[in-house]
Design a protein around this motif. Structure first.
Motif, PDB file in Angstrom:
ATOM      1  N   ASP A   1      68.860  49.987  44.521  1.00  0.00           N
ATOM      2  CA  ASP A   1      67.500  50.508  44.681  1.00  0.00           C
ATOM      3  C   ASP A   1      66.835  50.775  43.333  1.00  0.00           C
ATOM      4  N   THR A   2      67.611  51.316  42.402  1.00  0.00           N
ATOM      5  CA  THR A   2      67.039  51.627  41.084  1.00  0.00           C
ATOM      6  C   THR A   2      66.706  50.345  40.331  1.00  0.00           C
ATOM      7  N   ALA A   3      67.612  49.362  40.398  1.00  0.00           N
ATOM      8  CA  ALA A   3      67.359  48.089  39.715  1.00  0.00           C
ATOM      9  C   ALA A   3      66.178  47.359  40.342  1.00  0.00           C
ATOM     10  N   SER A   4      66.132  47.307  41.678  1.00  0.00           N
ATOM     11  CA  SER A   4      65.073  46.544  42.345  1.00  0.00           C
ATOM     12  C   SER A   4      63.695  47.170  42.130  1.00  0.00           C
ATOM     13  N   ALA A   5      63.666  48.475  41.867  1.00  0.00           N
ATOM     14  CA  ALA A   5      62.394  49.156  41.591  1.00  0.00           C
ATOM     15  C   ALA A   5      62.019  49.105  40.113  1.00  0.00           C
ATOM     16  N   GLY A   6      62.897  48.525  39.278  1.00  0.00           N
ATOM     17  CA  GLY A   6      62.618  48.451  37.849  1.00  0.00           C
ATOM     18  C   GLY A   6      62.717  49.786  37.153  1.00  0.00           C
ATOM     19  N   ARG A   7      63.605  50.670  37.672  1.00  0.00           N
ATOM     20  CA  ARG A   7      63.695  52.020  37.107  1.00  0.00           C
ATOM     21  C   ARG A   7      64.941  52.223  36.244  1.00  0.00           C
ATOM     22  N   ILE A   8      65.649  51.154  35.919  1.00  0.00           N
ATOM     23  CA  ILE A   8      66.744  51.279  34.951  1.00  0.00           C
ATOM     24  C   ILE A   8      66.152  51.105  33.570  1.00  0.00           C
ATOM     25  N   ASP A   9      66.350  52.091  32.727  1.00  0.00           N
ATOM     26  CA  ASP A   9      65.708  52.127  31.415  1.00  0.00           C
ATOM     27  C   ASP A   9      65.979  50.848  30.631  1.00  0.00           C
ATOM     28  N   GLY A  10      64.902  50.190  30.218  1.00  0.00           N
ATOM     29  CA  GLY A  10      65.019  49.019  29.368  1.00  0.00           C
ATOM     30  C   GLY A  10      65.256  47.714  30.099  1.00  0.00           C
ATOM     31  N   ILE A  11      65.341  47.736  31.439  1.00  0.00           N
ATOM     32  CA  ILE A  11      65.552  46.513  32.205  1.00  0.00           C
ATOM     33  C   ILE A  11      64.329  46.277  33.075  1.00  0.00           C
ATOM     34  N   ALA A  12      63.707  45.125  32.893  1.00  0.00           N
ATOM     35  CA  ALA A  12      62.530  44.802  33.681  1.00  0.00           C
ATOM     36  C   ALA A  12      62.901  44.628  35.152  1.00  0.00           C
ATOM     37  N   LYS A  13      61.941  44.881  36.011  1.00  0.00           N
ATOM     38  CA  LYS A  13      62.160  44.742  37.448  1.00  0.00           C
ATOM     39  C   LYS A  13      62.518  43.298  37.779  1.00  0.00           C
ATOM     40  N   PRO A  14      63.679  43.051  38.385  1.00  0.00           N
ATOM     41  CA  PRO A  14      64.054  41.674  38.734  1.00  0.00           C
ATOM     42  C   PRO A  14      63.336  41.219  40.002  1.00  0.00           C
ATOM     43  N   HIS A  15      63.094  39.927  40.105  1.00  0.00           N
ATOM     44  CA  HIS A  15      62.494  39.400  41.330  1.00  0.00           C
ATOM     45  C   HIS A  15      63.554  38.947  42.326  1.00  0.00           C
ATOM     46  N   SER A  16      64.816  38.914  41.876  1.00  0.00           N
ATOM     47  CA  SER A  16      65.890  38.468  42.753  1.00  0.00           C
ATOM     48  C   SER A  16      67.180  39.179  42.361  1.00  0.00           C
ATOM     49  N   ILE A  17      67.911  39.715  43.349  1.00  0.00           N
ATOM     50  CA  ILE A  17      69.195  40.373  43.087  1.00  0.00           C
ATOM     51  C   ILE A  17      70.257  39.770  44.004  1.00  0.00           C
ATOM     52  N   ALA A  18      71.312  39.263  43.397  1.00  0.00           N
ATOM     53  CA  ALA A  18      72.499  38.825  44.127  1.00  0.00           C
ATOM     54  C   ALA A  18      73.604  39.839  43.872  1.00  0.00           C
ATOM     55  N   VAL A  19      74.586  39.880  44.759  1.00  0.00           N
ATOM     56  CA  VAL A  19      75.674  40.852  44.625  1.00  0.00           C
ATOM     57  C   VAL A  19      77.018  40.141  44.679  1.00  0.00           C
ATOM     58  N   MET A  20      77.971  40.700  43.939  1.00  0.00           N
ATOM     59  CA  MET A  20      79.300  40.105  43.842  1.00  0.00           C
ATOM     60  C   MET A  20      80.341  41.214  43.797  1.00  0.00           C
ATOM     61  N   GLY A  21      81.449  41.031  44.511  1.00  0.00           N
ATOM     62  CA  GLY A  21      82.511  42.030  44.493  1.00  0.00           C
ATOM     63  C   GLY A  21      83.878  41.401  44.586  1.00  0.00           C
ATOM     64  N   THR A  22      84.819  41.982  43.866  1.00  0.00           N
ATOM     65  CA  THR A  22      86.198  41.512  43.868  1.00  0.00           C
ATOM     66  C   THR A  22      87.092  42.544  44.534  1.00  0.00           C
ATOM     67  N   SER A  23      87.894  42.103  45.511  1.00  0.00           N
ATOM     68  CA  SER A  23      88.895  42.951  46.150  1.00  0.00           C
ATOM     69  C   SER A  23      88.244  44.222  46.699  1.00  0.00           C
ATOM     70  N   LEU A  24      88.563  45.385  46.151  1.00  0.00           N
ATOM     71  CA  LEU A  24      87.917  46.624  46.570  1.00  0.00           C
ATOM     72  C   LEU A  24      86.401  46.486  46.539  1.00  0.00           C
ATOM     73  N   GLY A  25      85.893  45.841  45.508  1.00  0.00           N
ATOM     74  CA  GLY A  25      84.453  45.664  45.368  1.00  0.00           C
ATOM     75  C   GLY A  25      83.832  44.808  46.448  1.00  0.00           C
ATOM     76  N   SER A  26      84.645  43.996  47.143  1.00  0.00           N
ATOM     77  CA  SER A  26      84.095  43.180  48.219  1.00  0.00           C
ATOM     78  C   SER A  26      83.575  44.065  49.346  1.00  0.00           C
ATOM     79  N   TYR A  27      84.204  45.233  49.543  1.00  0.00           N
ATOM     80  CA  TYR A  27      83.705  46.142  50.582  1.00  0.00           C
ATOM     81  C   TYR A  27      82.334  46.679  50.216  1.00  0.00           C
ATOM     82  N   TYR A  28      82.161  47.158  48.978  1.00  0.00           N
ATOM     83  CA  TYR A  28      80.879  47.749  48.584  1.00  0.00           C
ATOM     84  C   TYR A  28      79.792  46.683  48.516  1.00  0.00           C
TER      85      TYR A  28
END
Length: 291
Positions: A149-176
């Motif tokens: 939510d913070t990234a998609s709203a462009g509210r992470i300091d110094g990072i421009a609002k992205p127009h596209s977000i993909a997600v990736m997780g390994t093992s434990l991270g696959s659940y999140y």
């Protein structure tokens, strides 16, 4: 006529039954009190070590969030090209003992061409890296949503609002990754050595124990599989003894995201899957296919 047990035999039987009951209760208590140490392996990092890593990676930098309960969360961010963010962000959740910053290493996994055209944001779970707090299923679920939510709203300091977000997780991270993708509009999903359900897996290994009552972190990815509606890539190790491929297959068969791609890497196990060039070929091909 009913058989009468001698008093001595009845006493011995009661003693043995008491010992068995006590042992069973002790086993339940042991599993209950030690489960966090069997699921999460926090690897904290000193700031001096992080500074050293960042000195070696001039294009990368630390980013920070604060959770609703006041915990400082840390991530590692790098643009697709030096000083040139792409507007396409790959948000990554690691394994249960992973130092995620290794994916920034320029001499191999961190090569920008492995994430073609994508900025990458690697998240430190609570208690991992520079993040504070203690990991747990509910807290990490909230943190995953917060990062997105913070990234998609462009509210992470110094990072421009992205127009596209993909997600990736390994093992434990696959659940999140699965949990997040079921609730937010993601451009694509990559699952590496994923599982269907920690609860079902533990229950299959310990059929005589009331696992559902004991387990505080059931992490049932299968419950969210039907809510996925984004292109998806499954990267699975054929010789995985930690998460057998059949657990990933159960999840894949229930997965609603389309198109979906199953890539089984025949010469790899849970810890070596990313050493296979086919892993990176499949990842690059998938990322290039996303908007």
């Amino acid at each position: 006529m009913a058989m009468r047990w001698p008093n001595r035999m009845r006493g011995a039987l009661l003693i043995w039954l008491g010992l068995l009951a006590g042992g069973y209760a002790a086993l339940l208590a042991y599993i209950s009190f030690t489960q966090e140490s069997r699921i999460f392996f926090p690897r904290a990092m000193e700031q001096a070590r992080a500074n050293e890593i960042l000195r070696q990676l001039p294009d990368a930098r630390s980013v920070w969030l604060q959770s609703a309960d006041g915990v400082k969360l840390h991530g590692w961010w790098r643009p697709a090209e030096p000083d040139k963010p792409s507007g396409r962000l790959l948000l990554y959740f690691g394994g249960n003992a992973e130092d995620v910053h290794w994916r920034l290493a320029a001499s191999g996994p961190g090569r920008p061409e492995n994430y073609p055209g994508w900025d990458i944001l690697l998240t430190d779970y609570r208690g991992y890296g520079l993040s504070g707090g203690v990991p747990g299923q509910t807290a990490l679920q909230a943190d995953a949503l917060l990062w997105f939510d913070t990234a998609s709203a462009g509210r992470i300091d110094g990072i421009a609002k992205p127009h596209s977000i993909a997600v990736m997780g390994t093992s434990l991270g696959s659940y999140y990754t699965t949990y997040l993708a079921a609730q937010r509009p993601v451009a694509g999903i990559v699952l590496v050595t994923p599982f269907d359900s920690v609860l079902d897996y533990v229950r299959s290994r310990l059929p005589l124990l009331p696992v559902k009552l004991l387990l505080r972190h059931p992490m049932e990815s299968i419950r969210h599989a039907g809510q996925i509606n984004a292109p998806s890539l499954f990267l699975v190790a054929a010789n995985d003894a930690t998460i057998p491929p059949e657990r990933a297959r159960i999840l894949y068969e229930q997965w609603a995201g389309q198109p979906r791609d199953w890539v089984l890497l025949p010469q790899t196990n849970h810890d070596t899957i990313s050493a296979d060039p086919l892993y990176w070929e499949a990842l690059r091909r998938f990322l290039r296919s996303l908007p």
